[in-house]
Design a protein around this motif. Structure first.
Motif, PDB file in Angstrom:
ATOM      1  N   PRO A  11      -8.456   4.934   5.228  1.00  0.00           N
ATOM      2  CA  PRO A  11      -9.597   5.423   4.440  1.00  0.00           C
ATOM      3  C   PRO A  11     -10.068   6.816   4.864  1.00  0.00           C
ATOM      4  N   PHE A  12     -10.093   7.063   6.176  1.00  0.00           N
ATOM      5  CA  PHE A  12     -10.542   8.370   6.668  1.00  0.00           C
ATOM      6  C   PHE A  12      -9.584   9.476   6.237  1.00  0.00           C
ATOM      7  N   ILE A  13      -8.271   9.238   6.418  1.00  0.00           N
ATOM      8  CA  ILE A  13      -7.276  10.271   6.117  1.00  0.00           C
ATOM      9  C   ILE A  13      -7.199  10.550   4.615  1.00  0.00           C
ATOM     10  N   ILE A  14      -7.171   9.481   3.807  1.00  0.00           N
ATOM     11  CA  ILE A  14      -7.024   9.646   2.357  1.00  0.00           C
ATOM     12  C   ILE A  14      -8.297  10.202   1.715  1.00  0.00           C
ATOM     13  N   LYS A  21      -4.749  11.248  -8.258  1.00  0.00           N
ATOM     14  CA  LYS A  21      -3.570  10.971  -7.448  1.00  0.00           C
ATOM     15  C   LYS A  21      -3.882  10.120  -6.212  1.00  0.00           C
ATOM     16  N   VAL A  22      -5.133   9.705  -6.046  1.00  0.00           N
ATOM     17  CA  VAL A  22      -5.536   8.958  -4.847  1.00  0.00           C
ATOM     18  C   VAL A  22      -4.777   7.636  -4.749  1.00  0.00           C
ATOM     19  N   GLY A  23      -4.623   6.926  -5.886  1.00  0.00           N
ATOM     20  CA  GLY A  23      -3.891   5.654  -5.885  1.00  0.00           C
ATOM     21  C   GLY A  23      -2.459   5.818  -5.441  1.00  0.00           C
ATOM     22  N   VAL A  24      -1.801   6.889  -5.915  1.00  0.00           N
ATOM     23  CA  VAL A  24      -0.419   7.183  -5.521  1.00  0.00           C
ATOM     24  C   VAL A  24      -0.356   7.504  -4.033  1.00  0.00           C
ATOM     25  N   ALA A  25      -1.338   8.276  -3.559  1.00  0.00           N
ATOM     26  CA  ALA A  25      -1.385   8.650  -2.139  1.00  0.00           C
ATOM     27  C   ALA A  25      -1.507   7.405  -1.251  1.00  0.00           C
ATOM     28  N   LYS A  26      -2.338   6.450  -1.675  1.00  0.00           N
ATOM     29  CA  LYS A  26      -2.511   5.222  -0.899  1.00  0.00           C
ATOM     30  C   LYS A  26      -1.226   4.398  -0.866  1.00  0.00           C
ATOM     31  N   SER A  27      -0.530   4.347  -2.003  1.00  0.00           N
ATOM     32  CA  SER A  27       0.744   3.620  -2.048  1.00  0.00           C
ATOM     33  C   SER A  27       1.787   4.282  -1.157  1.00  0.00           C
ATOM     34  N   LEU A  28       1.843   5.618  -1.200  1.00  0.00           N
ATOM     35  CA  LEU A  28       2.764   6.361  -0.336  1.00  0.00           C
ATOM     36  C   LEU A  28       2.448   6.134   1.134  1.00  0.00           C
ATOM     37  N   TYR A  29       1.156   6.072   1.439  1.00  0.00           N
ATOM     38  CA  TYR A  29       0.704   5.850   2.819  1.00  0.00           C
ATOM     39  C   TYR A  29       1.208   4.489   3.314  1.00  0.00           C
ATOM     40  N   SER A  73      10.229   9.705 -15.410  1.00  0.00           N
ATOM     41  CA  SER A  73       9.348  10.669 -16.098  1.00  0.00           C
ATOM     42  C   SER A  73       7.985  10.769 -15.424  1.00  0.00           C
ATOM     43  N   THR A  74       7.537   9.696 -14.762  1.00  0.00           N
ATOM     44  CA  THR A  74       6.229   9.707 -14.085  1.00  0.00           C
ATOM     45  C   THR A  74       6.369   9.133 -12.674  1.00  0.00           C
ATOM     46  N   HIS A  75       5.350   9.387 -11.860  1.00  0.00           N
ATOM     47  CA  HIS A  75       5.254   8.839 -10.491  1.00  0.00           C
ATOM     48  C   HIS A  75       6.509   9.139  -9.657  1.00  0.00           C
ATOM     49  N   LYS A  76       7.034  10.357  -9.768  1.00  0.00           N
ATOM     50  CA  LYS A  76       8.254  10.714  -9.038  1.00  0.00           C
ATOM     51  C   LYS A  76       8.049  10.644  -7.522  1.00  0.00           C
ATOM     52  N   LEU A  77       6.889  11.105  -7.073  1.00  0.00           N
ATOM     53  CA  LEU A  77       6.615  11.101  -5.631  1.00  0.00           C
ATOM     54  C   LEU A  77       6.541   9.671  -5.099  1.00  0.00           C
ATOM     55  N   LEU A  78       5.956   8.776  -5.900  1.00  0.00           N
ATOM     56  CA  LEU A  78       5.858   7.371  -5.498  1.00  0.00           C
ATOM     57  C   LEU A  78       7.251   6.741  -5.393  1.00  0.00           C
ATOM     58  N   TRP A  79       8.106   7.030  -6.377  1.00  0.00           N
ATOM     59  CA  TRP A  79       9.467   6.505  -6.329  1.00  0.00           C
ATOM     60  C   TRP A  79      10.237   7.058  -5.127  1.00  0.00           C
ATOM     61  N   TYR A  80       9.984   8.319  -4.813  1.00  0.00           N
ATOM     62  CA  TYR A  80      10.628   8.919  -3.634  1.00  0.00           C
ATOM     63  C   TYR A  80      10.212   8.174  -2.364  1.00  0.00           C
ATOM     64  N   GLY A  81       8.915   7.819  -2.281  1.00  0.00           N
ATOM     65  CA  GLY A  81       8.421   7.036  -1.142  1.00  0.00           C
ATOM     66  C   GLY A  81       9.083   5.670  -1.063  1.00  0.00           C
TER      67      GLY A  81
END
Length: 426
Positions: A28-31, A41-49, A100-108
């Motif tokens: 929570p602190f970092i995100i 993009k917060v939801g994607v960031a949390k999933s990547l985390y 087409s979407t959420h490329k960064l999430l798929w990369y994670g």
């Protein structure tokens, strides 16, 4: 062997669990409070985390099984898995065009999956190939005294690893906070370049390290000392092969690779590669110190200094230093770390101090001559593919010739001659 391996596996599992728990507590602190992330993009960031956390879990638990292959000197298997993982990561990057979407999430997802696959392959192959890895999950192998010994060594080894991880990832946070987002991309690219150079350079060190440890275990101290010094010396030579042409012709490489490189990419790559070059002087000596098992004060001194580069950089940025020079403390602390490593190696081995310094100073000669020739070529030739090829050929030849005639001992030259003669007669 089963006792040592069981206690190591158990300890790594506990460490991975605690590490991941701390990572998730800090989420929570970092995100929410530290990183600059768009609201959508917060939801994607949390999933990547979370995916990153899982990747860390598998990577930590892989360590004991990787150690089994190293102890058996099965470098071929480890190299094959490393190549496989590198190819999969490359394919993962190319496959992002399919989404087409959420490329960064798929990369994670792909990165986490590759870490899991590495762990599974190591685990299954170790069980099939080596008897000490079979029927391992038995509580009777637990031994408090052995666990305490491993824990003591592992704690200080882990302390060093955490300092390096904290510094490297900490710089990403600091750059994200105080500089443009493109600077984060530049730092990521710089770490990619330095990582590949390090993998090339330290492949030799990784091959020699089991022999250094075995020599010390057999109380063959003279051989351990010689191999440690040789490992550091050849690491510097290998840096000359690839790091010098990369640094000298970096602008051309970036044009070919990225076309339009983010701001600060060139200076970040140069800074980190120079820092790694400074560390290469200590690589083999560090293995010798680890083989001695006396790492408490070494880890405390060297790695504490290295992580200090992070707060120093923050202070300098806040004080108004030019942001391009944020990694200068990184380089300085690597130089200090190598000097302290030399002093500790001398303290623990009592090798002749002048001989140690002479070997390390001599190893610098091919690097300096190679750098001079590379700069001369760049100054007198037009930028292009031909110049880049000439740089690599010239630095390779110059490094080999100067290393052979000016940096190697008579004993080393004799070994090389015998190897060449052996192949020649074949």
């Amino acid at each position: 062997q089963k006792k040592v391996l069981f206690n190591s596996v158990l300890l790594n599992f506990v460490i991975s669990f605690i590490t991941c728990a701390v990572i998730m507590v800090l989420e929570p602190f970092i995100i929410n409070n530290f990183l600059n992330i768009e609201v959508g993009k917060v939801g994607v960031a949390k999933s990547l985390y979370l995916l990153m956390c899982l990747g860390v879990f598998f990577t930590i638990n892989l360590s004991p099984y990787n150690a089994v292959f190293v102890s058996h000197e099965n470098i071929v298997f480890s190299s094959a898995i490393y190549i496989m993982a590198a190819i999969l990561r490359l394919l993962a990057a190319f496959s992002l065009d399919l989404f087409s979407t959420h490329k960064l999430l798929w990369y994670g997802v792909f990165m986490c999956g590759i870490s899991f696959l590495e762990f599974v392959i190591y685990y299954i192959t170790a069980k099939i190939k080596y008897s000490e890895c079979r029927d391992l999950l038995n509580v009777r192998f637990y031994e408090p005294k052995l666990m305490k010994s491993i824990l003591s060594f592992s704690f200080w080894n882990l302390y060093g690893s955490l300092c390096i991880i904290g510094r490297n990832q900490g710089y990403a946070f600091v750059i994200n906070k105080f500089m443009a987002i493109t600077a984060n991309a530049a730092y990521g690219i710089a770490n990619q370049v330095s990582g590949q150079i390090n993998n090339f350079v330290y492949s030799l060190s990784n091959a020699i390290s089991p022999i250094i440890t075995r020599s010390e275990g057999a109380e063959d101290h003279k051989r351990m000392i010689e191999l440690s010094i040789y490992s550091s010396k050849y690491a510097v030579f290998m840096f000359s092969f690839i790091a010098i042409p990369v640094i000298v012709d970096l602008d051309y490489i970036l044009k070919l690779w990225l076309v339009h490189a983010p701001e600060y990419t060139s200076i970040f790559i140069t800074s980190i590669v120079l820092a790694c070059m400074c560390d290469s002087y200590a690589s083999g000596l560090r293995t010798g110190i680890l083989a001695k098992g006396k790492i408490k004060w070494y880890s405390l001194c060297v790695y504490s200094i290295k992580i200090l580069s992070l707060p120093i950089s923050i202070i300098l940025i806040v004080s108004g230093i030019e942001k391009a020079f944020i990694l200068v403390p990184y380089i300085v602390t690597e130089i200090l770390g190598s000097i302290i490593t030399i002093l500790f190696f001398y303290k623990y081995t009592r090798v002749l101090y002048l001989r140690l310094l002479e070997d390390l100073v001599k190893s610098s000669f091919p690097l300096l001559v190679s750098a001079f020739c590379a700069f001369a070529i760049c100054h007198n030739m037009q930028e292009g593919t031909f110049r880049f090829i000439m740089l690599f050929i010239t630095t390779t030849i110059v490094t080999l010739v100067t290393a052979y005639f000016f940096s190697m001992t008579q004993k080393e030259r004799q070994v090389i001659k015998s190897v060449i003669q052996k192949f020649a007669y074949k």
